[in-house]
Write a protein that holds these residues in place. Structure first.
Motif, short mmCIF file in Angstrom:
data_model
loop_
_atom_site.label_atom_id
_atom_site.label_comp_id
_atom_site.label_asym_id
_atom_site.label_seq_id
_atom_site.Cartn_x
_atom_site.Cartn_y
_atom_site.Cartn_z
N SER A 5 61.81 -14.45 49.12
CA SER A 5 61.24 -15.07 47.93
C SER A 5 62.40 -15.61 47.10
O SER A 5 63.32 -14.84 46.74
CB SER A 5 60.43 -14.05 47.13
N TYR A 6 62.39 -16.91 46.83
CA TYR A 6 63.57 -17.52 46.19
C TYR A 6 63.19 -18.25 44.91
O TYR A 6 62.04 -18.61 44.67
CB TYR A 6 64.26 -18.49 47.16
N ARG A 7 64.22 -18.45 44.08
CA ARG A 7 64.13 -19.32 42.91
C ARG A 7 65.27 -20.31 43.03
O ARG A 7 66.44 -19.91 43.17
CB ARG A 7 64.22 -18.52 41.61
N ALA A 8 64.96 -21.60 43.00
CA ALA A 8 65.97 -22.64 43.21
C ALA A 8 65.77 -23.74 42.19
O ALA A 8 64.78 -23.77 41.44
CB ALA A 8 65.87 -23.19 44.63
N MET A 9 66.74 -24.67 42.17
CA MET A 9 66.68 -25.80 41.24
C MET A 9 66.68 -27.09 42.05
O MET A 9 67.49 -27.26 42.98
CB MET A 9 67.89 -25.77 40.30
N ASN A 10 65.75 -27.99 41.71
CA ASN A 10 65.67 -29.26 42.41
C ASN A 10 66.60 -30.29 41.75
O ASN A 10 67.18 -30.02 40.68
CB ASN A 10 64.23 -29.75 42.46
N PRO A 11 66.76 -31.48 42.33
CA PRO A 11 67.69 -32.48 41.75
C PRO A 11 67.35 -32.89 40.33
O PRO A 11 68.22 -33.39 39.61
CB PRO A 11 67.58 -33.66 42.73
N ARG A 12 66.09 -32.70 39.92
CA ARG A 12 65.71 -33.08 38.55
C ARG A 12 66.02 -31.98 37.54
O ARG A 12 65.76 -32.15 36.34
CB ARG A 12 64.21 -33.40 38.50
N GLY A 13 66.53 -30.84 38.02
CA GLY A 13 66.85 -29.75 37.12
C GLY A 13 65.70 -28.80 36.86
O GLY A 13 65.81 -27.93 35.98
N HIS A 14 64.60 -28.94 37.60
CA HIS A 14 63.45 -28.07 37.42
C HIS A 14 63.55 -26.87 38.35
O HIS A 14 64.04 -26.98 39.48
CB HIS A 14 62.15 -28.82 37.70
N THR A 15 63.08 -25.73 37.89
CA THR A 15 63.10 -24.51 38.70
C THR A 15 61.93 -24.52 39.68
O THR A 15 60.80 -24.82 39.30
CB THR A 15 63.01 -23.26 37.80
N MET A 20 60.60 -18.53 52.09
CA MET A 20 61.14 -19.20 53.28
C MET A 20 61.70 -18.15 54.23
O MET A 20 62.25 -17.13 53.79
CB MET A 20 62.22 -20.21 52.88
N ASP A 21 61.56 -18.42 55.52
CA ASP A 21 62.16 -17.57 56.55
C ASP A 21 63.61 -17.98 56.75
O ASP A 21 63.93 -19.17 56.85
CB ASP A 21 61.39 -17.70 57.86
N HIS A 41 68.39 -17.57 43.02
CA HIS A 41 68.20 -16.14 43.23
C HIS A 41 67.20 -15.97 44.38
O HIS A 41 66.29 -16.79 44.55
CB HIS A 41 67.65 -15.48 41.95
N ALA A 42 67.39 -14.90 45.16
CA ALA A 42 66.49 -14.66 46.29
C ALA A 42 66.42 -13.17 46.57
O ALA A 42 67.41 -12.43 46.37
CB ALA A 42 66.95 -15.41 47.53
N ARG A 86 59.69 -34.71 54.79
CA ARG A 86 59.89 -33.36 54.24
C ARG A 86 60.09 -33.40 52.74
O ARG A 86 59.51 -32.60 51.99
CB ARG A 86 61.10 -32.73 54.93
N ASP A 87 60.91 -34.33 52.26
CA ASP A 87 61.21 -34.39 50.83
C ASP A 87 60.02 -34.85 50.01
O ASP A 87 59.99 -34.63 48.79
CB ASP A 87 62.38 -35.34 50.59
N SER A 88 59.03 -35.50 50.64
CA SER A 88 57.87 -35.99 49.90
C SER A 88 56.73 -34.98 49.84
O SER A 88 55.74 -35.22 49.14
CB SER A 88 57.35 -37.29 50.53
N LEU A 89 56.86 -33.85 50.57
CA LEU A 89 55.79 -32.87 50.62
C LEU A 89 55.83 -31.97 49.39
O LEU A 89 56.90 -31.63 48.87
CB LEU A 89 55.90 -32.02 51.88
N HIS A 90 54.66 -31.56 48.94
CA HIS A 90 54.56 -30.68 47.78
C HIS A 90 54.32 -29.23 48.17
O HIS A 90 54.77 -28.33 47.46
CB HIS A 90 53.43 -31.15 46.85
N ARG A 91 53.64 -28.99 49.28
CA ARG A 91 53.35 -27.63 49.71
C ARG A 91 54.58 -27.03 50.39
O ARG A 91 55.10 -27.58 51.36
CB ARG A 91 52.15 -27.59 50.64
N ALA A 92 55.01 -25.86 49.89
CA ALA A 92 56.24 -25.26 50.38
C ALA A 92 56.13 -24.86 51.84
O ALA A 92 57.10 -24.97 52.60
CB ALA A 92 56.60 -24.03 49.53
N ARG A 93 54.96 -24.40 52.28
CA ARG A 93 54.79 -23.95 53.66
C ARG A 93 55.02 -25.09 54.65
O ARG A 93 55.78 -24.93 55.61
CB ARG A 93 53.37 -23.37 53.82
N PHE A 94 54.38 -26.23 54.44
CA PHE A 94 54.54 -27.35 55.36
C PHE A 94 55.95 -27.95 55.25
O PHE A 94 56.52 -28.40 56.24
CB PHE A 94 53.48 -28.41 55.09
N ARG A 95 56.51 -27.96 54.04
CA ARG A 95 57.87 -28.46 53.86
C ARG A 95 58.86 -27.59 54.64
O ARG A 95 59.80 -28.10 55.25
CB ARG A 95 58.24 -28.46 52.37
N GLN A 96 58.60 -26.29 54.67
CA GLN A 96 59.45 -25.39 55.45
C GLN A 96 59.32 -25.67 56.94
O GLN A 96 60.31 -25.66 57.68
CB GLN A 96 59.05 -23.95 55.14
#
Length: 400
Positions: A5-15, A20-21, A41-42, A86-96
């Protein structure tokens, strides 16, 4: 690999939060970096056996095939196409999933081999068709055909839901009305009838007894029904012979069984025609399509068809012996074999079943609605009769 379980920051600065495996934290940071995310953080997530992941639905697969086809037709390399997708997907599961496919292709695997690493998302038919497209150099055409097939499957699923929604709503209304009547209304009327000291008709006595049973043992009835459904589901999943008999019985149901068979065969014929047109042999196409019919009785029939073909029978003769298709369809297949235009014959079979499904569902809907209305009216009339007859007798005696 572990799930983090992770917390990351995207290029726009949003959390961004998600799961992810990855092999370890360094691998997780590398994977997120390829997605354009900076790890903050993870923590490893302890998996629970009954916990299910988000399932990739058919609409997401349709978008995947459509966008990948458009990129490839425009001449974009497959790795760039998948990365953009991949970069255009919103659902984390399919993006993974797409991210893992990109990594596999970068490691030297082909697209079909990378897709096979995710059998819960891309089934055997999907991977076989992509592999055929890679070998023949017609991957964009195959992806376009997959898009059309998935859309047709989505329409067939919508037809099936359309059949179930109206009866489910009516059954819910009937159950709610009966529950309120038996738990709240009938007991009050029973006390009124008892105070009047009058002999009750047999319909009223049955209604009062049923009300008493529901009030006293309704919770037991609900628990027993839930337990029975769970036990039946477990038995069907663990006993293949029982599952075979159950699926065969479903196909023999009046009206519903016929429509269910047509929906399954419409899906099978569409896939079969597409696989054959993509260069997959008849035997391989039948074996690949066995897992998509969703009915063990029909799957066994397809296995018999494959056995007949390996023994030297023609396609039309094999289907005629197993009796999966009506005579009109087997004649169409026989004509296609004799003229050398089997792909056209298979496309005609698919069109035949698509049209037949629509007509069958329209007829079924036209018959279900008045039938359920009559049933609902009959139940309400029986309850009203059982209640009003003694009330009428009490009012008559009061006038005397």
């Amino acid at each position: 690999m572990s799930n983090f379980s992770y917390r990351a920051m995207n290029p726009r600065g949003h959390t961004v939060r998600g799961r992810m495996d990855a092999a370890n934290l360094d691998d997780l940071e590398l994977r997120l970096g390829r997605l354009g995310l900076d790890l903050l953080h993870a923590n490893p997530v302890r998996q629970i056996s009954w916990q299910r992941q988000h399932r990739i639905n058919r609409r997401e697969l349709i978008n995947f095939c459509f966008h990948l086809e458009q990129f490839l037709r425009a001449g974009v390399p497959i790795l760039e196409s998948l990365a953009d997708l991949r970069d255009s997907l919103h659902r984390a599961r399919f993006r993974q999933v797409i991210g893992d496919i990109v990594e596999a292709i970068e490691g030297g695997l082909g697209l079909s081999q990378a897709l096979q690493r995710h059998p819960d998302v891309f089934n055997g038919v999907f991977c076989s068709l992509v592999r055929a497209g890679e070998h023949t150099g017609r991957l964009p055409e195959v992806l376009a055909a997959l898009t059309d097939t998935l859309k047709r499957d989505d329409e067939l699923a919508a037809y099936a839901r359309r059949i179930a929604i109206y009866p489910a709503i009516v059954a819910l209304v009937i159950s709610a009305a009966l529950g309120v009547a038996l738990i709240h209304v009938v007991p009050e009327l029973a006390r009124l009838f008892q105070s009047a000291g009058q002999a009750l008709p047999w319909q009223t006595r049955i209604l009062i007894a049923l009300s008493g049973f529901v009030v006293d043992y309704g919770w037991l009835l609900v628990l027993g029904s839930v337990a029975g459904l769970l036990l039946a589901r477990h038995a069907l999943s663990t006993h293949p012979a029982l599952r075979l008999r159950f699926d065969a019985a479903l196909l023999r149901l009046p009206l519903l069984g016929t429509v269910r068979r047509k929906i399954i065969m419409a899906r099978f014929t569409g896939l079969f025609a597409m696989m054959y047109a993509s260069g997959i042999t008849v035997i391989d196409a039948i074996q690949s399509a066995e897992d998509v019919v969703g009915n063990t009785a029909l799957r066994q029939g397809l296995q018999q068809v494959g056995h007949e073909i390996t023994q030297g029978s023609k396609l039309s003769e094999a289907f005629r012996k197993v009796e999966l298709f009506p005579p009109l369809v087997t004649r169409m297949l026989r004509v296609g074999e004799s003229t050398g235009a089997l792909d056209t014959a298979l496309a005609n079979v698919s069109y035949f079943y698509d049209r037949d499904v629509r007509e069958a569902i329209e007829k079924l809907q036209a018959s279900i609605e008045p039938t359920l209305t009559v049933v609902l009216g009959g139940l309400l009339l029986a309850i009203m009769g059982a209640v009003m007859m003694p009330v009428y007798d009490i009012i008559t005696q009061m006038k005397l």
